[in-house]
Design a protein around this motif. Structure first.
Motif, short mmCIF file in Angstrom:
data_model
loop_
_atom_site.label_atom_id
_atom_site.label_comp_id
_atom_site.label_asym_id
_atom_site.label_seq_id
_atom_site.Cartn_x
_atom_site.Cartn_y
_atom_site.Cartn_z
N HIS A 165 0.11 31.75 80.61
CA HIS A 165 0.50 31.02 79.40
C HIS A 165 -0.72 30.73 78.54
O HIS A 165 -0.70 30.92 77.32
N THR A 166 -1.81 30.29 79.17
CA THR A 166 -3.05 29.99 78.44
C THR A 166 -3.67 31.26 77.87
O THR A 166 -4.16 31.27 76.72
N ALA A 211 -2.07 33.94 76.95
CA ALA A 211 -1.24 34.32 75.80
C ALA A 211 -1.62 33.48 74.58
O ALA A 211 -1.68 34.01 73.46
N ASP A 212 -1.88 32.19 74.79
CA ASP A 212 -2.32 31.31 73.69
C ASP A 212 -3.63 31.81 73.07
O ASP A 212 -3.73 31.96 71.85
N PHE A 245 2.64 35.08 71.03
CA PHE A 245 3.26 33.77 70.89
C PHE A 245 4.68 33.79 71.44
O PHE A 245 5.15 32.81 72.03
N LYS A 262 4.90 33.41 75.33
CA LYS A 262 4.69 32.10 75.95
C LYS A 262 5.97 31.48 76.49
O LYS A 262 6.01 31.09 77.65
N ARG A 282 7.09 30.85 80.54
CA ARG A 282 7.56 29.55 81.02
C ARG A 282 8.96 29.66 81.63
O ARG A 282 9.24 29.07 82.67
#
Length: 73
Positions: free
Chosen positions: A6-7, A9-10, A44, A47, A51
């Protein structure tokens, strides 16, 4: 593992948007800049997908307490 993805991808999305923005200053790089914006948008969009996969996996493992903790945060 999911939090790291997730991080990443950010950071990847942010980097793509910065590069795309810089490329738009040069007419010869506008097409490449557009591709970087598209890639940033895809990252984006990844993400919430990451999750959701994490939450489905936790639910399948019977980790309802971990999912409930997320709702309280």
């Amino acid at each position: 593992m999911f939090e790291i993805a997730h991080t990443c991808a950010d950071f990847g999305a942010a980097l793509c948007f910065v590069i795309g923005s810089i490329f738009f200053f040069y007419s010869s790089l506008v097409t490449a800049g557009t591709w970087f914006f598209l890639l940033g948008s895809v990252l984006f969009a990844a993400k919430p997908t990451i999750r959701l996969i994490r939450e489905v996996k936790l639910a399948a493992m019977g980790k309802d307490d971990v999912l409930a903790e997320r709702l309280n945060d």
